[in-house]
Design an enzyme around this catalytic site. Structure first.
Site, PDB file in Angstrom:
ATOM      1  N   ASP A  44       0.823  -1.211   0.000  1.00 20.33           N
ATOM      2  CA  ASP A  44       0.000   0.000   0.000  1.00 20.33           C
ATOM      3  C   ASP A  44       0.861   1.267   0.000  1.00 20.33           C
ATOM      4  O   ASP A  44       1.999   1.256   0.468  1.00 20.33           O
ATOM      5  CB  ASP A  44      -0.866   0.063   1.266  1.00 20.33           C
ATOM      6  CG  ASP A  44      -1.914  -1.035   1.321  1.00 20.33           C
ATOM      7  OD1 ASP A  44      -1.997  -1.834   0.362  1.00 20.33           O
ATOM      8  OD2 ASP A  44      -2.631  -1.092   2.330  1.00 20.33           O
ATOM      9  N   HIS A  95      -5.900   3.044  -4.316  1.00 26.85           N
ATOM     10  CA  HIS A  95      -5.877   3.328  -2.875  1.00 26.85           C
ATOM     11  C   HIS A  95      -6.283   4.788  -2.647  1.00 26.85           C
ATOM     12  O   HIS A  95      -5.729   5.449  -1.779  1.00 26.85           O
ATOM     13  CB  HIS A  95      -4.470   3.031  -2.349  1.00 26.85           C
ATOM     14  CG  HIS A  95      -4.370   2.848  -0.855  1.00 26.85           C
ATOM     15  ND1 HIS A  95      -5.281   2.147  -0.112  1.00 26.85           N
ATOM     16  CD2 HIS A  95      -3.430   3.283   0.036  1.00 26.85           C
ATOM     17  CE1 HIS A  95      -4.917   2.155   1.165  1.00 26.85           C
ATOM     18  NE2 HIS A  95      -3.804   2.854   1.280  1.00 26.85           N
ATOM     19  N   HIS A  99      -5.254   9.511  -0.335  1.00 27.74           N
ATOM     20  CA  HIS A  99      -5.188   8.801   0.949  1.00 27.74           C
ATOM     21  C   HIS A  99      -5.972   9.504   2.039  1.00 27.74           C
ATOM     22  O   HIS A  99      -5.672   9.385   3.215  1.00 27.74           O
ATOM     23  CB  HIS A  99      -3.728   8.608   1.394  1.00 27.74           C
ATOM     24  CG  HIS A  99      -3.526   7.375   2.229  1.00 27.74           C
ATOM     25  ND1 HIS A  99      -3.515   7.389   3.607  1.00 27.74           N
ATOM     26  CD2 HIS A  99      -3.341   6.077   1.894  1.00 27.74           C
ATOM     27  CE1 HIS A  99      -3.316   6.158   4.056  1.00 27.74           C
ATOM     28  NE2 HIS A  99      -3.223   5.347   3.043  1.00 27.74           N
ATOM     29  N   HIS A 189       3.516  -2.174   3.475  1.00 29.16           N
ATOM     30  CA  HIS A 189       3.589  -0.764   3.064  1.00 29.16           C
ATOM     31  C   HIS A 189       4.964  -0.451   2.477  1.00 29.16           C
ATOM     32  O   HIS A 189       5.962  -0.550   3.187  1.00 29.16           O
ATOM     33  CB  HIS A 189       3.285   0.153   4.251  1.00 29.16           C
ATOM     34  CG  HIS A 189       1.880  -0.014   4.773  1.00 29.16           C
ATOM     35  ND1 HIS A 189       1.537  -1.007   5.658  1.00 29.16           N
ATOM     36  CD2 HIS A 189       0.736   0.661   4.483  1.00 29.16           C
ATOM     37  CE1 HIS A 189       0.235  -0.931   5.907  1.00 29.16           C
ATOM     38  NE2 HIS A 189      -0.271   0.070   5.208  1.00 29.16           N
TER      39      HIS A 189
HETATM   40 ZN   LIG Z   1      -2.708   3.365   3.003  1.00 34.24          ZN
END
Ligand SMILES: [Zn+2]
Length: 226
Positions: A44, A95, A99, A189
């Site tokens: 991510d 995503h 964010h 991540h």
């Molecule tokens: Zn995220």
């Protein structure tokens, strides 16, 4: 119910924190089929100019394919890197545009976050993203109709090796090992939401992939897992 009580309850009804209100996330994906020994690594918050290329190198060295949930605003600045991810056989996911938490975001802002992220990835990669993951797993009632319109399922995760607090590379590998199972979707991540997340991930990843291989798992992108 009094007016004051409704005022307090309305935000809770509108927004669904994923761990608390699964009813709002019906049709979403939390893991793949348990048959077979496949798992999916998901990354991510990228693309990140420093960490994402290193993640791609590590995955290539191990013959592993994965799924990258990208932030539209970053995609717009890193087209070549996005094309490299796609050309390496990995899946792309949306995503959101920048964010923002969708918790308490209104319908218009929710649609903007999803659609602008979707469009940025489509333009950079030449193909639309196949999946969506909400930042921090925060959803609202408007989100799911927007996703249905785009044909992108909402994908959460089975295992998170680092949450809101930093976790050392060793701890991340250990968490992955303990919580693993067939069909697991690992949430990783490759960019800094939590400070230093990208560096810790790059350090943890070779050992994590080695552990998964030793446990007999093959690493496949979401389109293969689901
Ligand atoms: Zn995220």
């Amino acid at each position: 119910m009094s007016a004051a009580a409704w005022l307090l309850a309305a935000p809770a009804l509108w927004a669904g924190y994923t761990w608390g209100s699964h009813a709002l996330t019906l049709g979403s994906v939390w893991r793949g089929p348990r048959a077979g020994r496949k798992v999916t690594l998901t990354f991510d918050d990228g693309p990140d100019p420093e960490h994402t290329p290193r993640v791609l190198d590590i995955l290539a060295a191990h013959g592993a394919r994965a799924t990258f949930f990208l932030i539209g605003e970053r995609v717009a600045r890193a087209g070549a890197l996005v094309r490299r991810i796609a050309a390496s056989g990995h899946d792309l996911g949306n995503h959101t545009w920048n964010h923002r938490s969708l918790w308490l975001a209104g319908p218009r802002e929710t649609a903007r976050q999803v659609n602008q992220g979707h469009e940025a990835i489509s333009q950079a990669a030449g193909a639309p993203p196949r999946f969506f993951r909400p930042p921090w797993g925060m959803t609202n009632l408007a989100l799911f109709s927007v996703l249905r319109g785009l044909g992108t399922p909402c994908v959460f995760w089975t295992v998170q090796t680092e949450g809101h607090r930093p976790a050392s590379p060793g701890l991340q590998v250990e968490r992955a090992r303990c919580r693993l199972g067939p069909g697991a979707i690992l949430d990783l991540h490759d960019a800094d939401g939590v400070p230093g997340a990208g560096s810790r991930l790059v350090e943890a990843l070779p050992a994590m992939i080695g552990m998964l291989g030793a446990e007999g798992y093959s690493l496949v992108p979401l389109s293969d897992l689901l």
